[in-house]
Design a protein around this motif. Structure first.
Motif, PDB file in Angstrom:
ATOM      1  N   ILE A 126       0.861  -1.180   0.000  1.00 11.64           N
ATOM      2  CA  ILE A 126       0.000   0.000   0.000  1.00 11.64           C
ATOM      3  C   ILE A 126       0.902   1.236   0.000  1.00 11.64           C
ATOM      4  N   GLU A 137      -3.741   5.299   8.808  1.00 13.22           N
ATOM      5  CA  GLU A 137      -3.746   3.832   8.805  1.00 13.22           C
ATOM      6  C   GLU A 137      -3.390   3.271  10.180  1.00 13.22           C
ATOM      7  N   LYS A 177       0.156  -5.652   7.270  1.00 12.87           N
ATOM      8  CA  LYS A 177       0.227  -4.951   5.991  1.00 12.87           C
ATOM      9  C   LYS A 177       1.612  -4.364   5.732  1.00 12.87           C
ATOM     10  N   GLY A 179       3.606  -1.299   3.679  1.00 15.77           N
ATOM     11  CA  GLY A 179       3.386   0.008   3.070  1.00 15.77           C
ATOM     12  C   GLY A 179       4.694   0.680   2.686  1.00 15.77           C
TER      13      GLY A 179
END
Length: 267
Positions: A126, A137, A177, A179
């Motif tokens: 991301i 986030e 996640k 990023g």
């Protein structure tokens, strides 16, 4: 990247042509038929000045590739191409100005029509818009984030890009996640997370692991004297430094429940 993957990449025109350009002078000087035709001399040997230039080139390549974090054969080749081609240009100019001009023309032409191949494999990354995008986030404390702070122009960041992409494809989950933040484009992120984006910076790339919305680990990091501890951004080193296998297992065994997802959307 594995050695087999590197070998497959070598057959691409970019690498084949650049390797040829990088050895063009030595190949021409040491091949009797070519040497006799181009240099019009029977003794096809390198003279003292040419040998000195080549040894200096070897020294420069060793230093620069270490600084850029090159860890595979392809990384070493890519990092060294500019230096080897410039050296060949100087050698051709030293031998014959006309041949030097011809080599310079081919050098520039190849740079225009043969860009370096980019990573084409899977990724699950991301791309975040600066410090505000990242902070937004991180509000979801159920998600663990591994963030790469980078710039598009830094050689070490370019070298690390496929490694980070492979890691994201292997480990990314709904609650784990990966990023990236371009600190060249978003300097506010560099300031907030203490990452220098200067041309001489030794902090590019920087990886930071966030848990519960807070930083828990980063590479490279500063020791108790404030000196940066060098870190080699290889696939195995990143896995070990951030304990990715255990984080992955923990996140996989504790997925975000549906009720939590709905409440997050409501917020």
């Amino acid at each position: 990247m594995s050695f087999k993957k590197d070998l497959r990449l070598l057959v691409k025109p970019y690498y084949l042509i650049n390797i040829f350009l990088s050895i063009s002078y030595i190949l021409s000087k040491r091949t009797p038929i070519i040497c006799n035709y181009i240099f019009a001399q029977g003794d096809c040997e390198l003279d003292g000045r040419e040998t000195e230039i080549l040894f200096f080139l070897l020294f420069v390549i060793m230093i620069r590739t270490r600084k850029t974090g090159s860890v595979t054969m392809i990384n070493y080749l890519t990092s060294s191409f500019v230096y080897t081609k410039v050296t060949n240009l100087l050698l051709w100019l030293y031998a014959d100005v006309r041949m030097g001009i011809l080599f310079a023309f081919i050098f520039i032409l190849c740079g225009l029509i043969l860009p370096e191949p980019t990573y084409q494999g899977p990724e699950n990354i991301i791309y975040l818009r600066g410090a505000n995008g990242l902070q937004e986030e991180l509000r979801d404390t159920k998600v663990v984030w591994l963030i790469a702070f980078y710039t598009a122009w830094n050689p070490a960041c370019v070298t690390f890009a496929p490694v980070f992409a492979e890691l994201s494809a292997e480990y990314a989950l709904e609650n784990f996640k990966f990023g990236k933040v371009d600190v060249g484009r978003y300097p506010d992120a560099a300031i907030k997370y203490h990452v220098s984006d200067a041309s001489t910076s030794k902090q590019l790339p920087t990886l930071i692991l966030f848990k519960n919305g807070k930083e828990v680990e980063r590479r490279p990091y500063a020791d108790h004297r404030g000196k940066l501890v060098k870190f080699l951004f290889s696939l195995d080193n990143v896995k070990a430094a951030f304990d990715l296998n255990n984080i992955y297992n923990d996140c996989k065994n504790n997925p975000i429940k549906r009720k939590e997802k709905k409440s997050l959307k409501a917020e």
